[in-house]
Scaffold this motif. Structure first.
Motif, PDB file in Angstrom:
ATOM      1  N   THR A 191      17.792   3.567  21.800  1.00  0.00           N
ATOM      2  CA  THR A 191      18.545   4.694  22.360  1.00  0.00           C
ATOM      3  C   THR A 191      17.778   5.997  22.192  1.00  0.00           C
ATOM      4  OG1 THR A 191      19.766   4.725  20.269  1.00  0.00           O
ATOM      5  CG2 THR A 191      20.851   3.682  22.156  1.00  0.00           C
ATOM      6  N   GLU A 192      17.113   6.163  21.067  1.00  0.00           N
ATOM      7  CA  GLU A 192      16.379   7.410  20.819  1.00  0.00           C
ATOM      8  C   GLU A 192      15.134   7.510  21.694  1.00  0.00           C
ATOM      9  OE1 GLU A 192      15.759   7.476  16.614  1.00  0.00           O
ATOM     10  OE2 GLU A 192      17.912   7.625  16.164  1.00  0.00           O
ATOM     11  N   LEU A 193      14.427   6.395  21.868  1.00  0.00           N
ATOM     12  CA  LEU A 193      13.254   6.412  22.751  1.00  0.00           C
ATOM     13  C   LEU A 193      13.670   6.679  24.192  1.00  0.00           C
ATOM     14  CD1 LEU A 193      11.150   3.383  21.410  1.00  0.00           C
ATOM     15  CD2 LEU A 193      10.775   5.814  20.964  1.00  0.00           C
ATOM     16  N   MET A 194      14.766   6.064  24.620  1.00  0.00           N
ATOM     17  CA  MET A 194      15.259   6.297  25.986  1.00  0.00           C
ATOM     18  C   MET A 194      15.682   7.749  26.172  1.00  0.00           C
ATOM     19  SD  MET A 194      15.114   3.803  28.179  1.00  0.00           S
ATOM     20  CE  MET A 194      16.259   4.489  29.386  1.00  0.00           C
ATOM     21  N   ALA A 195      16.330   8.323  25.162  1.00  0.00           N
ATOM     22  CA  ALA A 195      16.769   9.725  25.259  1.00  0.00           C
ATOM     23  C   ALA A 195      15.573  10.653  25.455  1.00  0.00           C
ATOM     24  CB  ALA A 195      17.556  10.117  24.014  1.00  0.00           C
ATOM     25  N   GLU A 196      14.444  10.328  24.825  1.00  0.00           N
ATOM     26  CA  GLU A 196      13.252  11.164  24.963  1.00  0.00           C
ATOM     27  C   GLU A 196      12.769  11.202  26.410  1.00  0.00           C
ATOM     28  OE1 GLU A 196      10.300   9.882  22.138  1.00  0.00           O
ATOM     29  OE2 GLU A 196      11.715  10.042  20.450  1.00  0.00           O
ATOM     30  N   ILE A 197      12.787  10.053  27.096  1.00  0.00           N
ATOM     31  CA  ILE A 197      12.276  10.069  28.477  1.00  0.00           C
ATOM     32  C   ILE A 197      13.319  10.603  29.463  1.00  0.00           C
ATOM     33  CG2 ILE A 197      10.594   8.242  28.057  1.00  0.00           C
ATOM     34  CD1 ILE A 197      12.416   6.322  29.562  1.00  0.00           C
ATOM     35  N   LEU A 198      14.604  10.522  29.104  1.00  0.00           N
ATOM     36  CA  LEU A 198      15.639  11.048  30.005  1.00  0.00           C
ATOM     37  C   LEU A 198      15.771  12.562  29.921  1.00  0.00           C
ATOM     38  CD1 LEU A 198      18.497   8.394  29.916  1.00  0.00           C
ATOM     39  CD2 LEU A 198      16.472   8.503  31.363  1.00  0.00           C
ATOM     40  N   GLU A 199      14.957  13.201  29.077  1.00  0.00           N
ATOM     41  CA  GLU A 199      14.854  14.662  29.089  1.00  0.00           C
ATOM     42  C   GLU A 199      14.215  15.138  30.393  1.00  0.00           C
ATOM     43  OE1 GLU A 199      15.999  16.822  27.020  1.00  0.00           O
ATOM     44  OE2 GLU A 199      16.336  15.785  25.118  1.00  0.00           O
ATOM     45  N   ILE A 200      13.486  14.258  31.054  1.00  0.00           N
ATOM     46  CA  ILE A 200      12.818  14.597  32.319  1.00  0.00           C
ATOM     47  C   ILE A 200      13.816  14.380  33.453  1.00  0.00           C
ATOM     48  CG2 ILE A 200      10.848  14.090  33.810  1.00  0.00           C
ATOM     49  CD1 ILE A 200       9.564  12.727  31.279  1.00  0.00           C
ATOM     50  N   THR A 258      24.624 -10.775  33.720  1.00  0.00           N
ATOM     51  CA  THR A 258      25.241  -9.887  32.733  1.00  0.00           C
ATOM     52  C   THR A 258      24.203  -9.150  31.891  1.00  0.00           C
ATOM     53  OG1 THR A 258      27.212 -11.265  32.576  1.00  0.00           O
ATOM     54  CG2 THR A 258      26.753  -9.845  30.698  1.00  0.00           C
ATOM     55  N   ARG A 259      23.071  -9.799  31.598  1.00  0.00           N
ATOM     56  CA  ARG A 259      22.084  -9.214  30.689  1.00  0.00           C
ATOM     57  C   ARG A 259      20.913  -8.545  31.401  1.00  0.00           C
ATOM     58  NH1 ARG A 259      20.406 -12.314  25.388  1.00  0.00           N
ATOM     59  NH2 ARG A 259      19.842 -10.156  24.954  1.00  0.00           N
ATOM     60  N   ASN A 260      20.835  -8.655  32.722  1.00  0.00           N
ATOM     61  CA  ASN A 260      19.631  -8.143  33.378  1.00  0.00           C
ATOM     62  C   ASN A 260      19.466  -6.632  33.264  1.00  0.00           C
ATOM     63  OD1 ASN A 260      17.531  -9.699  34.307  1.00  0.00           O
ATOM     64  ND2 ASN A 260      18.634 -10.412  36.107  1.00  0.00           N
ATOM     65  N   ARG A 261      20.581  -5.883  33.122  1.00  0.00           N
ATOM     66  CA  ARG A 261      20.442  -4.434  32.955  1.00  0.00           C
ATOM     67  C   ARG A 261      19.690  -4.081  31.674  1.00  0.00           C
ATOM     68  NH1 ARG A 261      26.172  -2.144  32.914  1.00  0.00           N
ATOM     69  NH2 ARG A 261      26.537  -4.196  32.030  1.00  0.00           N
ATOM     70  N   GLU A 262      19.694  -4.982  30.683  1.00  0.00           N
ATOM     71  CA  GLU A 262      18.966  -4.709  29.437  1.00  0.00           C
ATOM     72  C   GLU A 262      17.476  -4.497  29.702  1.00  0.00           C
ATOM     73  OE1 GLU A 262      19.922  -7.535  26.254  1.00  0.00           O
ATOM     74  OE2 GLU A 262      21.763  -8.011  27.337  1.00  0.00           O
ATOM     75  N   THR A 263      16.936  -5.236  30.649  1.00  0.00           N
ATOM     76  CA  THR A 263      15.500  -5.123  30.917  1.00  0.00           C
ATOM     77  C   THR A 263      15.156  -3.841  31.663  1.00  0.00           C
ATOM     78  OG1 THR A 263      15.495  -6.309  33.040  1.00  0.00           O
ATOM     79  CG2 THR A 263      15.415  -7.648  31.041  1.00  0.00           C
ATOM     80  N   LEU A 264      16.155  -3.207  32.287  1.00  0.00           N
ATOM     81  CA  LEU A 264      15.906  -1.930  32.956  1.00  0.00           C
ATOM     82  C   LEU A 264      15.514  -0.855  31.938  1.00  0.00           C
ATOM     83  CD1 LEU A 264      15.985  -0.471  35.726  1.00  0.00           C
ATOM     84  CD2 LEU A 264      18.345   0.178  35.188  1.00  0.00           C
ATOM     85  N   PHE A 265      16.154  -0.871  30.765  1.00  0.00           N
ATOM     86  CA  PHE A 265      15.788   0.076  29.709  1.00  0.00           C
ATOM     87  C   PHE A 265      14.325  -0.130  29.319  1.00  0.00           C
ATOM     88  CE2 PHE A 265      20.345  -0.222  29.567  1.00  0.00           C
ATOM     89  CZ  PHE A 265      20.793   1.026  29.168  1.00  0.00           C
ATOM     90  N   ALA A 266      13.930  -1.395  29.137  1.00  0.00           N
ATOM     91  CA  ALA A 266      12.542  -1.687  28.776  1.00  0.00           C
ATOM     92  C   ALA A 266      11.580  -1.222  29.869  1.00  0.00           C
ATOM     93  CB  ALA A 266      12.371  -3.179  28.522  1.00  0.00           C
ATOM     94  N   LYS A 267      11.944  -1.457  31.125  1.00  0.00           N
ATOM     95  CA  LYS A 267      11.092  -1.014  32.232  1.00  0.00           C
ATOM     96  C   LYS A 267      10.852   0.489  32.166  1.00  0.00           C
ATOM     97  CE  LYS A 267      10.942  -0.652  37.299  1.00  0.00           C
ATOM     98  NZ  LYS A 267      10.579   0.777  37.306  1.00  0.00           N
ATOM     99  N   TYR A 268      11.916   1.253  31.937  1.00  0.00           N
ATOM    100  CA  TYR A 268      11.761   2.705  31.884  1.00  0.00           C
ATOM    101  C   TYR A 268      10.925   3.146  30.689  1.00  0.00           C
ATOM    102  CZ  TYR A 268      14.182   4.257  36.005  1.00  0.00           C
ATOM    103  OH  TYR A 268      14.493   4.538  37.319  1.00  0.00           O
ATOM    104  N   LEU A 269      11.047   2.443  29.565  1.00  0.00           N
ATOM    105  CA  LEU A 269      10.194   2.779  28.405  1.00  0.00           C
ATOM    106  C   LEU A 269       8.731   2.575  28.745  1.00  0.00           C
ATOM    107  CD1 LEU A 269      11.894   1.413  25.154  1.00  0.00           C
ATOM    108  CD2 LEU A 269      11.775   3.759  26.001  1.00  0.00           C
ATOM    109  N   PHE A 270       8.416   1.445  29.365  1.00  0.00           N
ATOM    110  CA  PHE A 270       7.011   1.142  29.639  1.00  0.00           C
ATOM    111  C   PHE A 270       6.472   1.901  30.852  1.00  0.00           C
ATOM    112  CE2 PHE A 270       8.169  -2.502  26.974  1.00  0.00           C
ATOM    113  CZ  PHE A 270       7.200  -2.350  26.002  1.00  0.00           C
TER     114      PHE A 270
END
Length: 405
Positions: A70-79, A179-191
């Motif tokens: 959640t913290e890593l995602m929050a950093e990129i969603l500042e953009i 049901t779980r595929n949205r989990e990989t969207l977070f990973a995609k945005y991190l990478f």
């Protein structure tokens, strides 16, 4: 910052790991929708968080850097443009189809700070939280008793599955269940966007058609990878991973495909088999007899050579890991009742923090004593609630950096 993925084994000193502490998404599981959300039981959030914090504290006390999704995602969603695109993608993958509802959800998320937004995406959005949809389509008008506009994602605390670190790259996975595929969207945005993970090679991508989940992926050495052909990982995806990694400049030479029973109890390879030391493994005895193992090597013209390994698992491991002997420590210490009970609560799902030192649920006391008797140091933590999600310490963690052996 440099590429911060380096995982060439299962047991080297763990340096950095990604976690997600369960939040209100756990509270949004109700009996009518257990199956839809892939849960067998309802967990108590506050106790689950206490247990997860114990887990993180053990890792920190072993010198591990603990990062939170959640913290890593929050950093990129500042953009702003990244935030906007993430929300559009998230709604699409959450099957929000009507423009009226999309507009209402954009308005709902607009005032939120990045961290609040990330957590809310994971928690789920109830219909009662969102203002009236102004421009309604037929889909918005039809009565539907389902209480969410966006489903909660209660499996998110199993960070092992959406992607997997292998060598200096990752597989960005396709989950077996929608049901779980949205989990990989977070990973995609991190990478795609986090400066810490720029230019990380991808051995598999989430746009593929066949499922692959991280609980089936084990890095046994800098030469050998094991992947389970399981209820949730398809043989086709394993071949794709093998072709990409074995034909890269990585050190890996062999991929072992473990054909395990296709049942929920054995949902991933790491629920029945994990590495605890250079030459020691935990295993659920129920998979030993039906287990078929195939070795995959680089073939001619960037192809693959696939061979059926007609030998006992211990002999296959000795052969490919170049070991004089291998010790298989059986879940439940080999007792069929204890083995079945403790495997259900992930007795074989250990997380090594260094060679011969593993983190385990305390409830699996028979297996843990068997590990200790074989000179494995066991670091235990409470497991009343976390275990209800059918995943253990390895399931809940994604190593990003491990020391090479």
């Amino acid at each position: 910052m440099t590429n911060n993925i380096s995982v060439y084994n299962e047991i080297g000193q763990l340096r950095s790991v990604l976690l997600h502490c369960p939040g209100e998404e756990i509270e949004n599981i109700v009996p009518d929708y257990l199956t839809r959300l892939l849960f067998d039981e309802i967990a108590f959030m506050k106790q689950a968080q206490k247990e997860h914090n114990q887990f993180a504290s053990i890792l920190k006390s072993e010198g591990v850097e603990v990062l939170y999704l959640t913290e890593l995602m929050a950093e990129i969603l500042e953009i702003p443009e990244v935030r906007n695109q993430f929300l559009e993608d998230f709604m699409s993958e959450g099957r929000v189809a009507t423009e009226g509802l999309r507009a209402a959800l954009r308005e709902f998320f607009a005032p939120m700070a990045p961290l609040e937004m990330v957590k809310k995406c994971i928690n789920g959005v109830k219909k009662t939280e969102v203002k009236e949809i102004t421009k309604k389509s037929l889909g918005d008008m039809i009565k539907n008793p389902y209480p969410f506009y966006l489903d909660p994602i209660p499996n998110m605390y199993f960070q092992r599955d959406p992607f997997s670190s292998i060598g200096r790259g990752v597989t960005l996975n396709v989950m077996h269940s929608v049901t779980r595929n949205r989990e990989t969207l977070f990973a995609k945005y991190l990478f795609d966007h986090h400066p810490r993970f720029k230019n990380v090679p991808r051995w598999y991508n989430r746009d593929k058609t066949h499922s692959l989940e991280g609980g089936d992926e084990l890095v046994l050495s800098d030469k050998v990878i094991a992947i389970g052909v399981s209820e949730r990982t398809d043989a086709i995806s394993i071949e794709t991973v093998a072709k990409n990694i074995l034909n890269s400049d990585e050190s890996f030479e062999t991929l072992l495909a473990f054909d395990i029973p296709k049942t929920r109890a054995y949902m991933h390879l790491d629920t029945v088999f994990t590495m605890v030391d250079h030459d020691q493994f935990t295993i659920y005895p129920g998979i030993e007899m039906p287990l078929d193992v195939f070795s995959i090597h680089r073939g001619k013209n960037n192809g693959l050579e696939i061979t059926y390994e007609a030998a006992k698992l211990s002999d296959i491991l000795k052969k490919y890991l170049k070991l004089p002997a291998v010790n298989l420590i059986r879940c439940g210490d080999g007792d069929p009742i204890a083995a079945s009970r403790e495997q259900w609560n992930d007795g074989s799902n250990t997380l090594a923090v260094s060679p011969g030192k593993v983190v385990c649920y305390n409830r699996n006391h028979v297996t843990n004593e068997a590990l200790r008797r074989n000179n494995i140091e066991v670091l235990e933590f409470d497991s009343f609630e976390l275990s209800r999600g059918r995943g253990g310490p390895r399931c809940m963690s994604m190593p990003l950096l491990r020391d090479k052996l």
